[in-house]
Design an enzyme around this catalytic site. Structure first.
Site, mmCIF file in Angstrom:
data_model
loop_
_atom_site.group_PDB
_atom_site.id
_atom_site.type_symbol
_atom_site.label_atom_id
_atom_site.label_comp_id
_atom_site.label_asym_id
_atom_site.label_seq_id
_atom_site.Cartn_x
_atom_site.Cartn_y
_atom_site.Cartn_z
ATOM 1 N N LYS A 110 -2.705 -1.561 -1.069
ATOM 2 C CA LYS A 110 -2.674 -0.249 -1.703
ATOM 3 C C LYS A 110 -1.233 0.230 -1.752
ATOM 4 O O LYS A 110 -0.524 0.200 -0.746
ATOM 5 C CB LYS A 110 -3.540 0.722 -0.883
ATOM 6 C CG LYS A 110 -3.745 2.084 -1.511
ATOM 7 C CD LYS A 110 -4.678 2.923 -0.633
ATOM 8 C CE LYS A 110 -4.905 4.302 -1.220
ATOM 9 N NZ LYS A 110 -5.770 5.125 -0.338
ATOM 10 N N HIS A 163 -0.182 3.341 -2.652
ATOM 11 C CA HIS A 163 -0.028 4.788 -2.536
ATOM 12 C C HIS A 163 -0.779 5.250 -1.293
ATOM 13 O O HIS A 163 -1.443 4.464 -0.618
ATOM 14 C CB HIS A 163 -0.569 5.490 -3.790
ATOM 15 C CG HIS A 163 -2.038 5.241 -4.030
ATOM 16 N ND1 HIS A 163 -2.521 4.086 -4.595
ATOM 17 C CD2 HIS A 163 -3.127 6.016 -3.760
ATOM 18 C CE1 HIS A 163 -3.845 4.145 -4.676
ATOM 19 N NE2 HIS A 163 -4.238 5.309 -4.173
#
Length: 243
Positions: free
Chosen positions: A124, A126
């Site tokens: 991921k 963010h």
């Protein structure tokens, strides 16, 4: 929730009665739930297997809760016997996510509250970022999954755990098929479970094994009698592919 009745069997040599009872109860539970089935099935390796175990069919809250308790009890029995010490659980994506989470809840219900984590298939970029969700990997980590076939998820899990500075302590699975890999003309010397233990130097704990299934089919349980016609096919498959 109704508890499955205890199955009375002759124990395997050297196996404590508590463990024997747990294994036989799990086999009965898996059959009653339709997760362990008999017939003719194609495996990922292209083999024709007389039985099939699909942990994805533990798809109701009551079934998952019972399954998680079997996982938790198996782990605690191993710890009490000195076979493994652990500080947290890790579930490899995807099936391991649910299994590790549910097992952590079951352990807490049994008085052993430990953290757990799982991984994403893709990092991921963010928010908190990274591939690990849940608690930080630390200490002695037990990898929780359904079965071991090629051992890919174990390898990836071990790499993630060690990269974080933690120690893989064991792999905890539902069923050990005790089966060698490879084509018929070049079968591997060891089963997938044995290969993991040899490669990574960690124990693999299974709630039950193919040997336990064979013992169940020989027992006087009502379900066993109804399924006993499948025993010769299972025995022949074991003779051909068993480790």
């Amino acid at each position: 929730m109704r508890q499955n009745r205890e199955v009375i069997t002759q124990p395997h040599r050297g196996v404590p009665a508590q463990v024997e009872s747990l294994r036989q109860q799990f086999i009965e539970f898996a059959i009653a739930s339709g997760v362990l089935r008999f017939g003719e099935f194609s495996t990922k390796a292209g083999r024709r297997s007389p039985y099939f175990f699909n942990a994805g069919l533990f798809n109701r809250g009551s079934l998952l809760g019972r399954l998680a308790r079997f996982y938790a009890q198996t782990l605690l029995v191993a710890r009490a016997a000195g076979g493994v010490q652990f500080d947290m659980l890790f579930g490899p994506a995807y099936k391991g996510i649910t299994l590790a989470s549910a097992t952590a809840i079951a352990l807490a219900d049994l008085g052993v509250d430990v953290p757990f984590a799982f991984n994403r298939k893709e990092a991921k970029d963010h928010g908190e970022g990274g591939v690990i969700v849940g608690s930080s990997l630390a200490g002695r980590v037990v990898i929780v999954d359904d079965v071991i076939t090629a051992g890919t998820s174990v390898r990836e899990s071990v790499e993630l755990i060690r990269a974080a500075g933690a120690t893989p302590a064991a792999v905890l699975i539902a069923l050990d098929r005790m089966e060698r890999a490879g084509p018929d003309e070049a079968l591997s010397q060891h089963s997938a479970v044995q290969s993991v233990e040899l490669t990574y130097g960690i124990p693999v704990l299974a709630i039950a094994t193919l040997a336990d299934l064979m013992q169940y089919l020989d027992s006087d349980a009502a379900q066993a009698a109804a399924l006993r016609a499948h025993r010769p096919a299972v025995e022949a498959y074991r003779a051909k592919y068993g480790a």
